[in-house]
Write an enzyme that holds these catalytic residues in place. Structure first.
Site, PDB file in Angstrom:
ATOM      1  N   ALA A  82     112.745 180.257  13.284  1.00 40.06           N
ATOM      2  CA  ALA A  82     112.990 179.147  12.352  1.00 40.06           C
ATOM      3  C   ALA A  82     111.674 178.435  12.087  1.00 40.06           C
ATOM      4  O   ALA A  82     110.737 178.508  12.893  1.00 40.06           O
ATOM      5  CB  ALA A  82     113.996 178.157  12.929  1.00 40.06           C
ATOM      6  N   ALA A  83     111.621 177.722  10.987  1.00 45.04           N
ATOM      7  CA  ALA A  83     110.433 176.921  10.676  1.00 45.04           C
ATOM      8  C   ALA A  83     110.142 175.946  11.817  1.00 45.04           C
ATOM      9  O   ALA A  83     108.990 175.754  12.205  1.00 45.04           O
ATOM     10  CB  ALA A  83     110.623 176.181   9.355  1.00 45.04           C
ATOM     11  N   LEU A  84     111.181 175.350  12.370  1.00 46.35           N
ATOM     12  CA  LEU A  84     111.028 174.409  13.473  1.00 46.35           C
ATOM     13  C   LEU A  84     110.348 175.032  14.681  1.00 46.35           C
ATOM     14  O   LEU A  84     109.617 174.364  15.409  1.00 46.35           O
ATOM     15  CB  LEU A  84     112.404 173.867  13.881  1.00 46.35           C
ATOM     16  CG  LEU A  84     112.452 172.981  15.126  1.00 46.35           C
ATOM     17  CD1 LEU A  84     111.771 171.644  14.836  1.00 46.35           C
ATOM     18  CD2 LEU A  84     113.873 172.765  15.579  1.00 46.35           C
ATOM     19  N   TYR A  85     110.552 176.319  14.902  1.00 45.83           N
ATOM     20  CA  TYR A  85     109.995 176.981  16.077  1.00 45.83           C
ATOM     21  C   TYR A  85     108.473 177.127  15.978  1.00 45.83           C
ATOM     22  O   TYR A  85     107.808 177.300  16.989  1.00 45.83           O
ATOM     23  CB  TYR A  85     110.594 178.371  16.274  1.00 45.83           C
ATOM     24  CG  TYR A  85     112.095 178.441  16.403  1.00 45.83           C
ATOM     25  CD1 TYR A  85     112.907 177.316  16.396  1.00 45.83           C
ATOM     26  CD2 TYR A  85     112.713 179.666  16.516  1.00 45.83           C
ATOM     27  CE1 TYR A  85     114.289 177.407  16.495  1.00 45.83           C
ATOM     28  CE2 TYR A  85     114.094 179.771  16.625  1.00 45.83           C
ATOM     29  CZ  TYR A  85     114.876 178.641  16.609  1.00 45.83           C
ATOM     30  OH  TYR A  85     116.230 178.748  16.709  1.00 45.83           O
ATOM     31  N   GLY A  86     107.940 177.142  14.769  1.00 45.77           N
ATOM     32  CA  GLY A  86     106.492 177.250  14.589  1.00 45.77           C
ATOM     33  C   GLY A  86     105.934 178.632  14.879  1.00 45.77           C
ATOM     34  O   GLY A  86     104.728 178.774  15.077  1.00 45.77           O
TER      35      GLY A  86
END
Length: 92
Positions: free
Chosen positions: A48-52
């Protein structure tokens, strides 16, 4: 050899029932762990984008020793990016 059966989707594709999650996996480790998961039989990677670590997971997919068609990658967009146009921008 894949670890899990594939579940059919309504568009004719299928998704592996079991996925390898990469939440909280640091960038420096993401490609190596994703490749190790593929080597172990995983064919579904979750990021996910949040995971970086999306770029590193993508690098693992490019380097994978299996055809791209065998791999299913899921990702999510941040809450502020929901909606058609917002999601397309986030995807880019």
């Amino acid at each position: 050899m894949p670890l899990a059966p594939r579940l059919p989707l309504s568009d004719g594709n299928s998704i592996p029932q079991l996925g390898y999650g990469l939440y909280k996996v640091p960038r420096a480790d993401a490609a190596g762990l994703a490749l190790a998961a593929i080597d172990a039989g995983y064919r579904h990677l979750d990021t996910a984008a949040l995971y970086g670590n999306e770029a590193e997971v993508g690098e693992a997919v490019r380097r994978a020793p299996v055809p791209r068609e065998e791999l299913f990658v899921t990702s999510k967009v941040w809450n502020d990016d929901h909606g058609y146009d917002e999601t397309l921008r986030a995807f880019d």
